[in-house]
Motif scaffolding. Sequence first.
Motif, PDB file in Angstrom:
ATOM      1  N   UNK A  59    -124.780 -89.813  36.025  1.00 12.15           N
ATOM      2  CA  UNK A  59    -126.167 -89.350  35.983  1.00 12.15           C
ATOM      3  C   UNK A  59    -126.588 -89.078  34.543  1.00 12.15           C
ATOM      4  N   UNK A  60    -127.883 -89.269  34.280  1.00  9.80           N
ATOM      5  CA  UNK A  60    -128.458 -88.888  32.998  1.00  9.80           C
ATOM      6  C   UNK A  60    -129.681 -88.020  33.259  1.00  9.80           C
ATOM      7  N   UNK A  84    -132.323 -79.962  28.014  1.00  8.81           N
ATOM      8  CA  UNK A  84    -131.716 -80.935  27.111  1.00  8.81           C
ATOM      9  C   UNK A  84    -131.294 -82.180  27.871  1.00  8.81           C
ATOM     10  N   UNK A  85    -131.076 -83.270  27.118  1.00  6.69           N
ATOM     11  CA  UNK A  85    -130.559 -84.487  27.721  1.00  6.69           C
ATOM     12  C   UNK A  85    -129.072 -84.359  27.983  1.00  6.69           C
ATOM     13  N   UNK A  86    -128.614 -84.908  29.121  1.00  2.00           N
ATOM     14  CA  UNK A  86    -127.218 -84.734  29.533  1.00  2.00           C
ATOM     15  C   UNK A  86    -126.731 -85.975  30.277  1.00  2.00           C
ATOM     16  N   UNK A  87    -125.520 -86.425  29.981  1.00  3.99           N
ATOM     17  CA  UNK A  87    -124.798 -87.351  30.848  1.00  3.99           C
ATOM     18  C   UNK A  87    -123.832 -86.530  31.701  1.00  3.99           C
ATOM     19  N   UNK A  89    -136.372 -88.632  37.854  1.00  5.42           N
ATOM     20  CA  UNK A  89    -137.228 -87.503  37.485  1.00  5.42           C
ATOM     21  C   UNK A  89    -138.684 -87.786  37.872  1.00  5.42           C
ATOM     22  N   UNK A  90    -139.120 -89.034  37.722  1.00  2.80           N
ATOM     23  CA  UNK A  90    -140.467 -89.406  38.148  1.00  2.80           C
ATOM     24  C   UNK A  90    -140.615 -89.267  39.661  1.00  2.80           C
ATOM     25  N   UNK A  91    -139.544 -89.511  40.395  1.00  2.00           N
ATOM     26  CA  UNK A  91    -139.624 -89.341  41.854  1.00  2.00           C
ATOM     27  C   UNK A  91    -139.857 -87.877  42.231  1.00  2.00           C
ATOM     28  N   UNK A 113    -128.174 -81.042  39.673  1.00  3.54           N
ATOM     29  CA  UNK A 113    -127.562 -81.059  38.333  1.00  3.54           C
ATOM     30  C   UNK A 113    -128.417 -80.300  37.334  1.00  3.54           C
ATOM     31  N   UNK A 114    -129.721 -80.535  37.380  1.00  2.00           N
ATOM     32  CA  UNK A 114    -130.605 -79.790  36.475  1.00  2.00           C
ATOM     33  C   UNK A 114    -130.531 -78.297  36.769  1.00  2.00           C
ATOM     34  N   UNK A 115    -130.650 -77.925  38.035  1.00  2.00           N
ATOM     35  CA  UNK A 115    -130.677 -76.507  38.410  1.00  2.00           C
ATOM     36  C   UNK A 115    -129.382 -75.807  37.996  1.00  2.00           C
TER      37      UNK A 115
END
Length: 510
Positions: free
Chosen positions: A347-348, A365-368, A391-393, A494-496
Amino acid sequence: MGKLIIAHDLGTTGNKATLFDPEGECLASSFFGYETFYPDALSVEQDPEEYWKAVVLSTRALLEKARVKKEDIGVVSFSGQMMGALPVDERGVPLDRIIIWADRRGVKEVEWVRERIADEEIYRITGHRLSPNYSLAKILWFRNHRPEVYRKARKFLLAKDFVVFRLTGHWATDFSDASGTNLFDITEERWSTKILEAVGIEEEKLPPVFPSFAVVGEVTKNAAEEVGLLPGTPVVIGGGDGACAACGAGVVEEGQAYNYLGSSSWIALASQKPFYDPQMRTFTFHHLAPGLFMPTGTMQAAGGSYQWCRDTLCGEEVKAAEKLGVSPYALMDLEAGKVPAGSEGLLFLPYLLGERAPWWNPHARGVFIGLTPRHTRAHLIRAVLEGVSLNLRIILDAFREQGLRIASMRIIGGGARGDFWAQMLADVFGLEVLRPVYREEATSLGAAICGGVGIGLYRGIGVAKELVKIRDQFAPREEEKSVYDRVYPTFVKSYLALCEVFEELGGGRL
């Protein structure tokens, strides 16, 4: 008077001047870029004099390229990057660089405003939640950190409005661009007295507001000598890039939607009323026409993430593309196509510039996530595109969860050029994706329609339904769609799960 239209699109990377005939056909275009400055991790600025230089050079190059006379030009109209803040003196001379849309330095200013007027009230008045990305926070930053500049400022202008002043000598903005400031009452179509009084900003420091189709002046004699146009050529104010893009994509009626894929990306709809999301994930801009609105969700680094991927990971593709005379993105797409949907568990998170919708977190921040020895550079490339798409979804689902029906999605912008990403979006969204003939010129076409309506060449914004033609269609593939349906909840989790880490990294604690 001539009937050709010059539309200027003052974007993030440069100005594109495009020439249209009355049938909406693009006759020629000319582009001149300008530099972006990053004084620190949160600050993003540009030199407004470079805007004027780009408009002058692109206009002259356009007339020469198209082999038309200045007498053939019937109107000049504008689209512009939104949400900036440029202080100018009484002569329109810049007092500092313009703080542009991507700047997030005004975090403390936002907290200060929140103590004086509730976030929910700002959202109801302006259609937007409080954010350091909007002009309000940037104007307050000038007042707090450069008080001499604030004191001398006759006006705070948006990008296109600075150029319009240089062309005409008149102060002006439009409903759509004003609606990206956190200071505009979108239903009353005027600057919000309540917000201005709460934050202590004088309305006199803001330009008068007009409909996007308004002729706000004529090219002056001095400006005409510089840009190569006839003195007296009508100038239409035009609109913010989002609203112009909607018009140029043909999204001018209730239920239509489009996805702009550029440095940033947004999904937007046309609506007869503002859309208020219970979680305030999305926001509403004013559309180009009075009484028409544009519910929107914007992410910060869409094409910007793929550009980072190109510059950081894809040196081989860049070199090969130069030799072959093709875009490096086309070669990157081929590499990504070697990897199955879902990037085999990689995931990115595409939050290189923090994030607006859906998270509203300037510290993200950006993350792999999920790297293993089996993952290759091809996986990384595909994961970047998938992260932006997922993210657009989230933004799209914020509308769908509230019962808004969207039958298909139109895509425009530089990112809509390739088939690979277009098909991926259809799979991720679970919607048919439509690509108009004019993808990268859609914003310019919207500005041109403003110009045409302004001088009476067109009857109204509805002409977009006739001028915008669909070239390509992409239907979702069931197998790939099912993969993304499984990946999607994990992407959100993942973001949360990383919110506290983002705060520590971006909040000055490390």
